[in-house]
Write a protein that holds these residues in place. Structure first.
Motif, mmCIF file in Angstrom:
data_model
loop_
_atom_site.group_PDB
_atom_site.id
_atom_site.type_symbol
_atom_site.label_atom_id
_atom_site.label_comp_id
_atom_site.label_asym_id
_atom_site.label_seq_id
_atom_site.Cartn_x
_atom_site.Cartn_y
_atom_site.Cartn_z
ATOM 1 N N THR A 137 0.841 -1.192 0.000
ATOM 2 C CA THR A 137 0.000 0.000 0.000
ATOM 3 C C THR A 137 0.875 1.239 0.000
ATOM 4 O OG1 THR A 137 -1.726 -1.152 1.269
ATOM 5 C CG2 THR A 137 -1.802 1.258 1.272
ATOM 6 N N VAL A 138 0.476 2.239 -0.775
ATOM 7 C CA VAL A 138 1.104 3.562 -0.733
ATOM 8 C C VAL A 138 0.075 4.514 -0.117
ATOM 9 C CG1 VAL A 138 2.040 5.491 -2.062
ATOM 10 C CG2 VAL A 138 2.588 3.133 -2.719
ATOM 11 N N ILE A 139 0.467 5.164 0.976
ATOM 12 C CA ILE A 139 -0.416 6.084 1.693
ATOM 13 C C ILE A 139 0.047 7.504 1.407
ATOM 14 C CG2 ILE A 139 -1.307 6.762 3.950
ATOM 15 C CD1 ILE A 139 -0.449 3.922 4.930
ATOM 16 N N ILE A 140 -0.804 8.289 0.769
ATOM 17 C CA ILE A 140 -0.446 9.654 0.396
ATOM 18 C C ILE A 140 -1.079 10.627 1.384
ATOM 19 C CG2 ILE A 140 -0.506 11.417 -1.408
ATOM 20 C CD1 ILE A 140 1.051 9.045 -2.325
ATOM 21 N N GLY A 141 -0.241 11.483 1.991
ATOM 22 C CA GLY A 141 -0.728 12.495 2.912
ATOM 23 C C GLY A 141 -0.222 13.869 2.523
ATOM 24 N N GLY A 142 -0.274 14.797 3.457
ATOM 25 C CA GLY A 142 0.198 16.147 3.200
ATOM 26 C C GLY A 142 -0.837 17.015 2.508
ATOM 27 N N GLY A 143 -0.450 18.262 2.282
ATOM 28 C CA GLY A 143 -1.388 19.237 1.727
ATOM 29 C C GLY A 143 -1.946 18.868 0.377
ATOM 30 N N LEU A 144 -1.143 18.230 -0.471
ATOM 31 C CA LEU A 144 -1.617 17.905 -1.818
ATOM 32 C C LEU A 144 -2.698 16.831 -1.791
ATOM 33 C CD1 LEU A 144 -0.668 19.269 -4.409
ATOM 34 C CD2 LEU A 144 0.703 17.255 -4.911
ATOM 35 N N ALA A 145 -2.671 15.972 -0.785
ATOM 36 C CA ALA A 145 -3.670 14.908 -0.686
ATOM 37 C C ALA A 145 -5.067 15.457 -0.437
ATOM 38 C CB ALA A 145 -3.288 13.933 0.425
ATOM 39 N N GLU A 146 -5.147 16.707 0.031
ATOM 40 C CA GLU A 146 -6.453 17.321 0.262
ATOM 41 C C GLU A 146 -7.233 17.522 -1.034
ATOM 42 O OE1 GLU A 146 -5.850 20.894 2.462
ATOM 43 O OE2 GLU A 146 -4.799 19.882 4.102
ATOM 44 N N ALA A 147 -6.553 17.380 -2.172
ATOM 45 C CA ALA A 147 -7.232 17.511 -3.459
ATOM 46 C C ALA A 147 -8.166 16.340 -3.737
ATOM 47 C CB ALA A 147 -6.209 17.645 -4.588
ATOM 48 N N GLY A 148 -8.037 15.249 -2.981
ATOM 49 C CA GLY A 148 -8.959 14.120 -3.121
ATOM 50 C C GLY A 148 -8.889 13.449 -4.473
ATOM 51 N N ASP A 149 -10.046 13.227 -5.086
ATOM 52 C CA ASP A 149 -10.112 12.483 -6.340
ATOM 53 C C ASP A 149 -9.380 13.187 -7.479
ATOM 54 O OD1 ASP A 149 -11.567 10.505 -5.137
ATOM 55 O OD2 ASP A 149 -13.518 11.260 -5.800
ATOM 56 N N VAL A 150 -9.229 14.501 -7.379
ATOM 57 C CA VAL A 150 -8.475 15.227 -8.410
ATOM 58 C C VAL A 150 -7.036 14.729 -8.448
ATOM 59 C CG1 VAL A 150 -7.621 17.512 -9.104
ATOM 60 C CG2 VAL A 150 -9.947 17.257 -8.241
ATOM 61 N N LEU A 151 -6.524 14.308 -7.305
ATOM 62 C CA LEU A 151 -5.173 13.740 -7.242
ATOM 63 C C LEU A 151 -5.182 12.239 -7.439
ATOM 64 C CD1 LEU A 151 -2.095 13.945 -6.510
ATOM 65 C CD2 LEU A 151 -2.797 13.505 -4.147
ATOM 66 N N PHE A 152 -6.013 11.528 -6.673
ATOM 67 C CA PHE A 152 -5.857 10.078 -6.583
ATOM 68 C C PHE A 152 -6.272 9.343 -7.852
ATOM 69 C CE2 PHE A 152 -5.544 11.281 -2.167
ATOM 70 C CZ PHE A 152 -4.545 10.439 -1.711
ATOM 71 N N GLY A 153 -7.331 9.785 -8.497
ATOM 72 C CA GLY A 153 -7.731 9.111 -9.731
ATOM 73 C C GLY A 153 -6.648 9.164 -10.807
#
Length: 298
Positions: free
Chosen positions: A235-251
């Motif tokens: 598993t890769v767990i992404i945190g920090g300020g950029l992760a607040e972008a949600g689906d805009v980042l993760f998808g």
């Protein structure tokens, strides 16, 4: 600085925050840390009727955790600071655990956050810079010299921006929240725009923001595939300020990584669960670990 009084079941009994004025220099910052810890201990005594039984502190940089020394921290201007010893003196001799800020955050995410129950994970906060925590069976690997997990200094664009470490094109110069915010400010002309603003502009369909976002995601995916190849995390767990972008980042990030892997097993890529409290909670867990180790050794 983020601080908390943490009970044996990881409950947060009291929380406090304080700004750190790094412009004053390394020695005043050190005094701020020591003073804040002492105030927190006094608060705990007043609220709960007994002093804390141990302390944990997490700081950025190269940390020699066995010796309790902050070997080097560019953020704080520290070199070879015996932080464990200094804190123990200020706190009346209680046991003190010292950890790296991101590795401590990884401890918390791995035990009580998004990585709970995962045997192999990589915790990757995307904030001012980028660092990583390598989780293995409930612990986080520090490395031989206290520098394991520094994925932010993998060079992904050799002709890219100069990094504070002296290289060019390091991952954190291209894909950290700071880097995205800087790139978006250059394009949009707003001197106070941030990575969050860039993500909102992407959601609105702004072509300029999309170009900035895609460049950052491409660099991040390249860095992640290098990490996946070396570490094979489940598993890769992404945190920090950029992760607040949600689906805009993760998808888009999941798809970009999927396109790049060949023989590697594709890990699950998920958001962190503990937000900016992860490092603080991890420091508390390290303190409880220290107490458990002392009891076991008796």
């Amino acid at each position: 600085m983020k601080a908390a009084l943490v009970g044996p079941d990881n409950e947060r009994l009291h929380e406090a925050r304080r700004a750190t004025d790094r412009e004053r220099g390394p020695e005043p910052v050190l005094e701020e840390v020591l003073g804040f810890a002492a105030e927190l201990a006094a608060t705990g005594t007043g609220l709960l009727g007994a002093p804390p039984v141990a302390a944990g502190v997490a700081v950025p940089g190269i940390i020699d955790e066995p010796r309790g020394v902050a070997v080097y921290s560019a953020n704080l201007g520290w070199r070879d600071v015996p932080l464990r010893e200094l804190l123990a003196q200020r706190l009346g001799g209680v046991p003190v655990a010292l950890g790296h800020d991101v590795r401590s955050g990884g401890v918390a995410e791995g035990r009580i956050g998004a990585g709970s129950g995962v045997d192999r994970f990589l915790f990757l906060p995307l904030g001012t810079g980028i660092a990583g925590a390598i989780g293995i069976d409930g612990r986080v690997e520090p490395g031989a010299h206290g520098g394991a997990g520094e994925i932010g200094h993998i060079v992904v664009r050799p002709d890219g921006p100069e990094c504070g470490c002296g290289q060019r094109g390091c991952l954190e110069t291209l894909a950290s929240a700071s880097a995205v915010g800087r790139a978006w400010r250059d394009v949009c002309g707003d001197p106070v725009a941030s990575a969050v603003d860039a993500a909102r502009a992407v959601e609105r369909g702004d072509a300029r923001a999309l170009a900035v976002w895609e460049d950052a995601l491409a660099a991040l995916a390249d860095g992640l595939v290098t990490a996946i190849t070396l570490l094979d995390p489940r598993t890769v767990i992404i945190g920090g300020g950029l992760a607040e972008a949600g689906d805009v980042l993760f998808g888009p990030l999941r798809e970009a990584v999927r396109r790049r892997v060949t023989f590697q097993q594709l890990p699950t890529i998920i958001p962190a669960a503990l937000g900016d409290a992860a490092g603080c909670l991890g420091a508390g867990l390290l303190a409880w670990d220290l107490l458990s180790a002392e009891v076991t050794s008796r």
